[in-house]
Design an enzyme around this catalytic site. Structure first.
Site, mmCIF file in Angstrom:
data_model
loop_
_atom_site.group_PDB
_atom_site.id
_atom_site.type_symbol
_atom_site.label_atom_id
_atom_site.label_comp_id
_atom_site.label_asym_id
_atom_site.label_seq_id
_atom_site.Cartn_x
_atom_site.Cartn_y
_atom_site.Cartn_z
ATOM 1 N N SER A 296 17.454 -18.902 20.849
ATOM 2 C CA SER A 296 18.005 -17.796 20.129
ATOM 3 C C SER A 296 19.455 -17.659 20.624
ATOM 4 O O SER A 296 20.021 -16.668 21.101
ATOM 5 C CB SER A 296 17.234 -16.457 20.386
ATOM 6 O OG SER A 296 16.001 -16.774 19.894
ATOM 7 N N ARG B 286 27.945 -21.316 21.517
ATOM 8 C CA ARG B 286 28.274 -20.448 22.684
ATOM 9 C C ARG B 286 27.149 -19.914 23.355
ATOM 10 O O ARG B 286 26.093 -19.787 22.478
ATOM 11 C CB ARG B 286 29.494 -19.513 22.204
ATOM 12 C CG ARG B 286 28.834 -18.464 21.444
ATOM 13 C CD ARG B 286 29.927 -17.356 20.991
ATOM 14 N NE ARG B 286 29.358 -16.288 20.421
ATOM 15 C CZ ARG B 286 29.399 -16.206 18.970
ATOM 16 N NH1 ARG B 286 29.469 -17.227 18.396
ATOM 17 N NH2 ARG B 286 28.643 -15.238 18.420
ATOM 18 N N ASP C 241 15.231 -17.343 16.402
ATOM 19 C CA ASP C 241 14.102 -16.345 16.416
ATOM 20 C C ASP C 241 14.201 -15.669 14.732
ATOM 21 O O ASP C 241 13.105 -15.120 14.649
ATOM 22 C CB ASP C 241 14.457 -15.134 17.567
ATOM 23 C CG ASP C 241 15.702 -14.653 17.522
ATOM 24 O OD1 ASP C 241 16.537 -15.189 16.784
ATOM 25 O OD2 ASP C 241 15.922 -13.796 18.079
#
Length: 503
Positions: free
Chosen positions: A157, A172, A210
């Site tokens: 996630s 990132r 997720d």
């Protein structure tokens, strides 16, 4: 302690004792934070155009990432699958057995703490730890059993782009991770190397976001489910698009009617500040955040920021001297950024007492500030304003997806701490949907609203396992779009179908 009779919940509140200068401040705050139905419609229309732009180009504000999950479950999926969920605090490993009973599953799971030092360590240390936890899980639950191979759905996630379902380029780190040499690279090869080093019988089958997992897990038990949402520390949504409506993958010449789950990553909506009703406090939050100019929508509705908006308003009221606010109090603790969280606002909104005694205690214990009765009334109203604005704006994303798809009725599966725990969030969001979509008074009477946001199933566990199952199913049917190595995946599918569910 302020006096006043204690009574059962359903407090009405009273502004009778609030002096005029403070009432004027409350009115100013209402003008800043109340978002009317007309504004919600304006936000939603802009949202629709940004969703469409994201489907068409790779550099749009809302990324609209294709996930290569290309079907809803039909409830007849079977087999045993592993799911790995790597969160910021814990890591969870699940073994999910999809049983012969339609829409049913069995699950065993273990949690492992994510050591803080790993978050700033090396990539090798991270993947070694993750593989060690998987090894521990298999040894504990399977002992000496001979296992050919278990397919794994890995809930990753963190913002990543996927050209293939079993690979992902990390854009990132978030959630406190800051490991050098991973951003901009495919996270899968080093993870697979760590599994191979330990000789683990695991085949990474799907890298799952997720939010997509939330949608798929919810659809497994509810065929009306069309959208998955997260309203927690951050915010996001996923839904199923037709490949023919995603111009940025047109070069792949996929059948236009094939479904494709889109991970919107729509916390970035309106980064250009065209439409969202930002207050001076939202502007400060953005300016002082690690990534100014990014995640504009998220910064107004997500749990991470609600307490900080509240804190900034209190500080401003004390310092602007337009009314006596916390006069003569030591406000040094209030000056600490991000010292209040969404749970703090939730507790204020849930205070059942006429004299707001729980709010008084909360302010005393957390901030060493003793509030007057009028100050407590202002705190309560401010918490309501911030919480209500978040719920109403959050409905715009859901309404935009429904408008874009032309869906008049559907279920939306939602997860996350704000959705599950913040008082009145669900009912405020439902009211906003009604205003945006102009439902007549009687629409849905006795049957719930036409579009309902409901608590989701376990997206990062069951959802990840289901996406692994759906991936193997489509490979067996010869549908290899977004599969890097179809032969290896076919082999995994054959082994999975032989694997016996664990006892």
């Amino acid at each position: 302690m302020p006096s006043g009779a204690r009574r059962t919940p359903s407090r009405k509140g009273s502004m009778v004792d609030v002096p005029k200068d403070m009432l004027d401040q409350i009115k100013k705050l209402e003008d800043l934070f109340i978002v009317d139905g007309q504004k919600l419609k304006e936000v939603t229309n802009q949202f629709v155009s940004e969703l469409v732009r994201g489907l068409g180009q790779n550099d749009a504000t809302i990324p609209m990432n294709p996930t290569w999950c290309m079907a809803f479950p039909d409830g007849n999926e079977t087999g045993t699958f592993l799911a790995l969920d790597m969160g910021g605090t814990n890591m969870r490993v699940c073994e999910v057995t999809l049983t012969e009973e339609k829409g049913e599953f069995d699950i065993i799971q273990s949690k492992y703490r994510m050591p803080e030092e790993l978050k700033t360590g090396t990539a090798d240390e991270l993947w070694a730890y993750v593989a060690d936890c998987l090894q521990q899980f298999i040894e504990y639950h399977h002992g000496d059993e001979k296992i050919e191979q278990l397919p794994l759905g890995f809930t990753f996630s963190y913002p990543a782009t996927q050209e293939y379902i079993d690979h992902g380029i990390l854009q990132r780190w978030t959630k406190g991770f800051d490991i050098d040499g991973v951003e901009g690279k495919d996270v899968v090869p080093p993870f697979e190397a760590a599994l191979a080093e330990r000789g683990l019988p695991i085949k990474l089958t799907a890298l799952v976001n997720d939010t997509t997992g939330t949608m798929i897990a919810s659809a497994y038990t509810d065929p009306l489910m069309r959208i998955g949402c997260i309203f927690g520390t951050g915010c996001n949504a996923a839904y199923m698009e037709d490949c023919g409506s995603i111009p940025k993958i047109a070069h792949m010449n996929l059948d236009a009617s094939l479904p494709m789950a889109i991970n919107c990553e729509y916390g970035a909506f309106d980064n250009e500040h065209k439409v969202l009703p930002r207050t001076p406090y939202d502007i400060i939050i953005d300016k002082e955040s690690p990534r100014p100019g990014q995640q504009a929508f998220e910064k107004m509705i997500a749990g991470l920021y609600l307490g900080e908006i509240f804190r900034l308003v209190l500080l401003d009221l004390h310092q602007n001297h337009e009314c006596d606010f916390f006069a003569g109090q030591d406000i040094s603790k209030l000056k600490k950024a991000y010292s209040l969280d969404a749970g703090f606002l939730a507790a204020i909104e849930e205070d059942p007492f006429e004299n707001l005694s729980e709010t008084y205690d909360l302010m005393q214990n957390k901030l060493s500030i003793s509030c007057t009765k009028p100050e407590l009334e202002l705190l309560r109203r401010l918490a309501e304003l911030i919480g209500t604005r978040a719920a109403r704006l959050s409905a715009c994303g859901v309404a935009a997806i429904c408008k874009h798809k032309g869906w008049e009725t559907c279920h939306v599966g939602a997860d996350g701490s704000v959705f599950n725990k913040y008082p009145h969030f669900k009912i405020r969001g439902a009211q906003a949907l009604k205003e945006i979509l102009d439902w007549p008074e009687n629409k849905g009477k006795g049957k719930g609203d036409p579009i309902e946001i409901l608590p989701a199933e376990d997206g990062s566990g069951v959802g990840a396992a289901l996406i692994a199952a759906l991936t193997l199913k489509r490979v067996q049917q010869g549908q290899n779009a977004g599969i890097r190595d179809p032969e290896a995946m076919k082999k995994a599918a054959a082994l999975a179908s032989k694997a016996k569910p664990s006892k």
